[in-house]
Design a protein around this motif. Structure first.
Motif, PDB file in Angstrom:
ATOM      1  N   THR A   4      -8.254 -52.330  60.444  1.00  0.00           N
ATOM      2  CA  THR A   4      -8.512 -50.933  60.800  1.00  0.00           C
ATOM      3  C   THR A   4      -8.615 -50.016  59.590  1.00  0.00           C
ATOM      4  O   THR A   4      -9.058 -48.881  59.716  1.00  0.00           O
ATOM      5  N   THR A   5      -8.207 -50.506  58.416  1.00  0.00           N
ATOM      6  CA  THR A   5      -8.285 -49.663  57.226  1.00  0.00           C
ATOM      7  C   THR A   5      -9.605 -49.819  56.483  1.00  0.00           C
ATOM      8  O   THR A   5      -9.854 -49.110  55.536  1.00  0.00           O
ATOM      9  N   ARG A   6     -10.430 -50.737  56.918  1.00  0.00           N
ATOM     10  CA  ARG A   6     -11.711 -50.962  56.258  1.00  0.00           C
ATOM     11  C   ARG A   6     -12.713 -49.873  56.651  1.00  0.00           C
ATOM     12  O   ARG A   6     -12.805 -49.486  57.813  1.00  0.00           O
ATOM     13  N   LEU A   7     -13.483 -49.394  55.668  1.00  0.00           N
ATOM     14  CA  LEU A   7     -14.486 -48.377  55.948  1.00  0.00           C
ATOM     15  C   LEU A   7     -15.607 -48.955  56.792  1.00  0.00           C
ATOM     16  O   LEU A   7     -16.081 -50.059  56.537  1.00  0.00           O
ATOM     17  N   SER A   8     -16.036 -48.221  57.781  1.00  0.00           N
ATOM     18  CA  SER A   8     -17.133 -48.674  58.632  1.00  0.00           C
ATOM     19  C   SER A   8     -18.315 -47.705  58.593  1.00  0.00           C
ATOM     20  O   SER A   8     -19.300 -47.907  59.293  1.00  0.00           O
ATOM     21  N   HIS A   9     -18.207 -46.653  57.785  1.00  0.00           N
ATOM     22  CA  HIS A   9     -19.265 -45.657  57.650  1.00  0.00           C
ATOM     23  C   HIS A   9     -19.119 -45.005  56.277  1.00  0.00           C
ATOM     24  O   HIS A   9     -18.037 -45.024  55.697  1.00  0.00           O
ATOM     25  N   PRO A  10     -20.188 -44.444  55.757  1.00  0.00           N
ATOM     26  CA  PRO A  10     -20.095 -43.807  54.438  1.00  0.00           C
ATOM     27  C   PRO A  10     -19.306 -42.506  54.511  1.00  0.00           C
ATOM     28  O   PRO A  10     -19.253 -41.839  55.549  1.00  0.00           O
ATOM     29  N   LEU A  11     -18.691 -42.182  53.385  1.00  0.00           N
ATOM     30  CA  LEU A  11     -17.973 -40.921  53.226  1.00  0.00           C
ATOM     31  C   LEU A  11     -18.602 -40.152  52.074  1.00  0.00           C
ATOM     32  O   LEU A  11     -19.010 -40.735  51.075  1.00  0.00           O
ATOM     33  N   VAL A  12     -18.692 -38.836  52.221  1.00  0.00           N
ATOM     34  CA  VAL A  12     -19.176 -37.979  51.142  1.00  0.00           C
ATOM     35  C   VAL A  12     -18.125 -36.919  50.859  1.00  0.00           C
ATOM     36  O   VAL A  12     -17.376 -36.518  51.739  1.00  0.00           O
ATOM     37  N   ARG A  13     -18.061 -36.523  49.594  1.00  0.00           N
ATOM     38  CA  ARG A  13     -17.088 -35.504  49.204  1.00  0.00           C
ATOM     39  C   ARG A  13     -17.721 -34.132  49.374  1.00  0.00           C
ATOM     40  O   ARG A  13     -18.822 -33.863  48.900  1.00  0.00           O
ATOM     41  N   GLU A  14     -17.019 -33.269  50.076  1.00  0.00           N
ATOM     42  CA  GLU A  14     -17.490 -31.912  50.314  1.00  0.00           C
ATOM     43  C   GLU A  14     -16.296 -30.967  50.221  1.00  0.00           C
ATOM     44  O   GLU A  14     -15.313 -31.142  50.935  1.00  0.00           O
ATOM     45  N   ASN A  15     -16.383 -30.007  49.313  1.00  0.00           N
ATOM     46  CA  ASN A  15     -15.299 -29.048  49.096  1.00  0.00           C
ATOM     47  C   ASN A  15     -13.972 -29.741  48.795  1.00  0.00           C
ATOM     48  O   ASN A  15     -12.921 -29.349  49.284  1.00  0.00           O
ATOM     49  N   GLY A  16     -14.029 -30.817  48.027  1.00  0.00           N
ATOM     50  CA  GLY A  16     -12.826 -31.502  47.594  1.00  0.00           C
ATOM     51  C   GLY A  16     -12.246 -32.516  48.562  1.00  0.00           C
ATOM     52  O   GLY A  16     -11.246 -33.143  48.264  1.00  0.00           O
ATOM     53  N   SER A  17     -12.843 -32.680  49.719  1.00  0.00           N
ATOM     54  CA  SER A  17     -12.319 -33.673  50.662  1.00  0.00           C
ATOM     55  C   SER A  17     -13.466 -34.549  51.166  1.00  0.00           C
ATOM     56  O   SER A  17     -14.635 -34.194  51.080  1.00  0.00           O
TER      57      SER A  17
END
Length: 81
Positions: A4-17
């Protein structure tokens, strides 16, 4: 086994998060960042490392990308090991 800790979608940084994004958005951000870095500096400031344990075809594609798209000869695949 489900992790459950594996990424399954991309993440982008926006406003520091980080926030979820679509693949198209994430890849467009990468392409824009590459373009901006090349325009601000020089294509030769870009370098890529490829794996010597991958196929010759993938190493060929990596070097074609770096040389043709980015405009740099700075690629190494660590074939000395």
């Amino acid at each position: 086994m489900n992790n459950t800790t594996r990424l399954s979608h991309p993440l982008v940084r926006e406003n520091g998060s980080l926030r979820e994004a679509t693949w198209d958005e994430a890849l467009n951000r990468v392409a824009q960042a590459f373009r901006a870095a090349i325009e601000k500096r020089d294509p030769r400031t870009f370098g890529m490392f490829s794996c010597s344990k991958t196929t010759n075809e993938l190493n060929y594609i990596a070097q074609k990308f770096v040389r043709s798209v980015i405009g740099s000869n700075n690629i190494d695949s660590c074939n000395r090991t």
